[in-house]
Motif scaffolding. Sequence first.
Motif, PDB file in Angstrom:
ATOM      1  N   GLY A  92       7.906   7.949  -2.544  1.00 32.36           N
ATOM      2  CA  GLY A  92       7.404   9.312  -2.657  1.00 32.36           C
ATOM      3  C   GLY A  92       7.117   9.901  -1.292  1.00 32.36           C
ATOM      4  O   GLY A  92       8.002   9.974  -0.438  1.00 32.36           O
ATOM      5  N   GLU A  93       5.882  10.309  -1.069  1.00 28.34           N
ATOM      6  CA  GLU A  93       5.480  10.894   0.212  1.00 28.34           C
ATOM      7  C   GLU A  93       5.031   9.849   1.228  1.00 28.34           C
ATOM      8  O   GLU A  93       4.680  10.198   2.360  1.00 28.34           O
ATOM      9  CB  GLU A  93       4.357  11.901  -0.008  1.00 28.34           C
ATOM     10  N   ASP A  94       5.041   8.576   0.844  1.00 31.18           N
ATOM     11  CA  ASP A  94       4.516   7.516   1.708  1.00 31.18           C
ATOM     12  C   ASP A  94       5.616   6.530   2.095  1.00 31.18           C
ATOM     13  O   ASP A  94       6.678   6.460   1.468  1.00 31.18           O
ATOM     14  CB  ASP A  94       3.402   6.750   0.992  1.00 31.18           C
ATOM     15  N   ASP A 128      10.186  -0.236 -12.740  1.00 26.20           N
ATOM     16  CA  ASP A 128       9.010  -0.177 -13.607  1.00 26.20           C
ATOM     17  C   ASP A 128       7.731   0.106 -12.839  1.00 26.20           C
ATOM     18  O   ASP A 128       6.659   0.234 -13.446  1.00 26.20           O
ATOM     19  CB  ASP A 128       8.862  -1.473 -14.386  1.00 26.20           C
ATOM     20  N   GLY A 129       7.799   0.169 -11.502  1.00 23.44           N
ATOM     21  CA  GLY A 129       6.656   0.589 -10.702  1.00 23.44           C
ATOM     22  C   GLY A 129       5.956  -0.498  -9.916  1.00 23.44           C
ATOM     23  O   GLY A 129       5.161  -0.190  -9.023  1.00 23.44           O
ATOM     24  N   TYR A 130       6.228  -1.750 -10.223  1.00 22.07           N
ATOM     25  CA  TYR A 130       5.526  -2.797  -9.476  1.00 22.07           C
ATOM     26  C   TYR A 130       6.299  -3.162  -8.205  1.00 22.07           C
ATOM     27  O   TYR A 130       7.485  -2.833  -8.050  1.00 22.07           O
ATOM     28  CB  TYR A 130       5.279  -4.034 -10.344  1.00 22.07           C
ATOM     29  N   LEU A 131       5.599  -3.813  -7.288  1.00 24.64           N
ATOM     30  CA  LEU A 131       6.168  -4.220  -6.007  1.00 24.64           C
ATOM     31  C   LEU A 131       6.408  -5.718  -5.987  1.00 24.64           C
ATOM     32  O   LEU A 131       5.622  -6.491  -6.543  1.00 24.64           O
ATOM     33  CB  LEU A 131       5.223  -3.847  -4.866  1.00 24.64           C
ATOM     34  N   LEU A 132       7.477  -6.130  -5.324  1.00 27.99           N
ATOM     35  CA  LEU A 132       7.758  -7.533  -5.056  1.00 27.99           C
ATOM     36  C   LEU A 132       7.796  -7.744  -3.549  1.00 27.99           C
ATOM     37  O   LEU A 132       8.368  -6.923  -2.815  1.00 27.99           O
ATOM     38  CB  LEU A 132       9.090  -7.962  -5.668  1.00 27.99           C
ATOM     39  N   ALA A 133       7.182  -8.829  -3.103  1.00 28.09           N
ATOM     40  CA  ALA A 133       7.180  -9.198  -1.691  1.00 28.09           C
ATOM     41  C   ALA A 133       7.624 -10.642  -1.568  1.00 28.09           C
ATOM     42  O   ALA A 133       7.049 -11.528  -2.208  1.00 28.09           O
ATOM     43  CB  ALA A 133       5.790  -9.025  -1.084  1.00 28.09           C
ATOM     44  N   SER A 134       8.640 -10.892  -0.766  1.00 29.05           N
ATOM     45  CA  SER A 134       9.076 -12.273  -0.535  1.00 29.05           C
ATOM     46  C   SER A 134       8.838 -12.642   0.915  1.00 29.05           C
ATOM     47  O   SER A 134       8.775 -11.786   1.801  1.00 29.05           O
ATOM     48  CB  SER A 134      10.547 -12.455  -0.904  1.00 29.05           C
ATOM     49  N   ARG A 193       6.284  12.277   6.187  1.00 35.80           N
ATOM     50  CA  ARG A 193       7.154  13.392   6.591  1.00 35.80           C
ATOM     51  C   ARG A 193       6.393  14.452   7.400  1.00 35.80           C
ATOM     52  O   ARG A 193       7.010  15.214   8.155  1.00 35.80           O
ATOM     53  CB  ARG A 193       7.806  14.033   5.362  1.00 35.80           C
ATOM     54  N   SER A 194       5.075  14.480   7.246  1.00 36.62           N
ATOM     55  CA  SER A 194       4.290  15.446   8.023  1.00 36.62           C
ATOM     56  C   SER A 194       4.305  15.107   9.508  1.00 36.62           C
ATOM     57  O   SER A 194       3.936  15.942  10.340  1.00 36.62           O
ATOM     58  CB  SER A 194       2.843  15.470   7.520  1.00 36.62           C
ATOM     59  N   LEU A 195       4.751  13.905   9.864  1.00 36.42           N
ATOM     60  CA  LEU A 195       4.797  13.479  11.263  1.00 36.42           C
ATOM     61  C   LEU A 195       6.103  13.859  11.947  1.00 36.42           C
ATOM     62  O   LEU A 195       6.212  13.746  13.171  1.00 36.42           O
ATOM     63  CB  LEU A 195       4.610  11.961  11.353  1.00 36.42           C
ATOM     64  N   ILE A 196       7.104  14.297  11.160  1.00 37.49           N
ATOM     65  CA  ILE A 196       8.415  14.587  11.735  1.00 37.49           C
ATOM     66  C   ILE A 196       8.323  15.848  12.595  1.00 37.49           C
ATOM     67  O   ILE A 196       7.894  16.904  12.127  1.00 37.49           O
ATOM     68  CB  ILE A 196       9.467  14.811  10.631  1.00 37.49           C
ATOM     69  N   PRO A 197       8.734  15.769  13.860  1.00 44.66           N
ATOM     70  CA  PRO A 197       8.692  16.975  14.706  1.00 44.66           C
ATOM     71  C   PRO A 197       9.807  17.935  14.323  1.00 44.66           C
ATOM     72  O   PRO A 197      10.820  17.569  13.743  1.00 44.66           O
ATOM     73  CB  PRO A 197       8.898  16.416  16.115  1.00 44.66           C
TER      74      PRO A 197
END
Length: 470
Positions: free
Chosen positions: A425-427, A132-138, A457-461
């Motif tokens: 996604g991209e992050d 649903d898009g939310y994050l959980l942190a334990s 992914r822009s960091l991948i050589p």
Amino acid sequence: MKCTTGWSYDRYRPAVHGGDEIYIQQILPGTDRITLAFSGGRGETSAYIRMAGSDAEWRKGRVSGNTACFEGLTDGQDYEFYLENDGGKSATGLARPGFVPGTVVNYLHPEDHKYEFSGQHLCTPSLMKHPDGYLLASMDVFDGNAPQNLTLIFRSDDDGKSWYHYTELFPCFWGMLFWHRGAVYMLATSTEYGDLLIGKSEDGGKTFCTPTVLARGSSHKIQPGWHKSGMPVVEHKGRLWTGIDYGSHKSGGHASCLLSVPADADLLDSSAWRITEPLRYNPHWEGAVVGDDRGFIEGNAVVMPDGGICDFLRYSTNKGEPQYGLAAVLRGDCDDPEKPLSFYKFVPFPGNLSKFDVRRDEKTGVYFSIISRIYSEECVAARNVLSLICSWDLEHWTVLCDLLDYAHLDPKLVGFQYVSFLFDGEDILYLSRTAFNGAQSFHDNNYITFHRIENFRSLIPDPSGNDLKK
């Protein structure tokens, strides 16, 4: 007093407790301020603060809803505070304002004893994104000489910009949150070297059923039992896989295992699960360090480039020669989930002295890890530089960038460690067990912090022009 019917609590506290009717659920120190979230009591709430250990008059803070904020504070100075309303008072809390890298999910001062039934420090970050898009942190609450059995879960509805208290699990330690077939699961132990547990939430992580015991442990740090951290759970060839250990530091080390279950099984049915026969470290394996016999812990279940399954492990080399720079790879058998792991090889790895996750990016096929990078032979235990690394083949790793570089600060007091991360996604999103701004030590930390790596992914050589190519 009602008896227990599940694993989760809006707030867990022992049956006999002090007069803390108002519960401070979350502490968020920042530059020149401290913000609190609370629940409980009734009527209008007032918040009071003063410098810790002083006889100064208490001054009021600003209260809005279930949040209290104290501003205009002196960074680096400890403050004590409490809340009060018609329903009673909170326990007196402690916090130190000041800058910390990232977004604070939660904070616990090393001398705040509100969780002393479990511990004094925040540990084992685990990060999950709900469909649903939310994050959980334990995170759990630990101390080497404490029971170590409480886990706190927080939620973010704005991509990690802010967090709020969601639920608590007891007993729960060394936990990993994951999503599978329409439900949130927590895979954990009951305490250090305790029973191996799994519980299920069908309401998005708010409430959990009574957990299933998958395997019994000793529940004592001097006796062998189940050991793990918030290690990734991966699906491969019809099974879920994750790395676990059996043993204890005081009993001579740990044996390595993979835990697995058919992906279509009822995960709460313990009879569906299998554990590979524990494999003990052998100092005579080819390429092993000389003089070290403590072996491996905190392995990652990883799908190999050839389609096999392996346990990619932290290697405790700091008393050997060389002191650092190697990880271990043990192969599993996808067709025989009880077969002991077999030694495959040691591989160069620049962050082997602290827990790390290894995850494969499905879009590129590249493996990533976020490590407490070892940058000095003079201080191999340092965890004050956090780095992103990658590999095309699990054997050759390249440092892409330093995400947090505080090598100029005391490595005995500053640390970024035990990172839990995911692709979004991209992050890349990640949680860090962070020691900063007055932690008891680099290991006995005071924060759990959230961070984002944009466009990773822009960091991948290019593999055609570097040593990542096979």
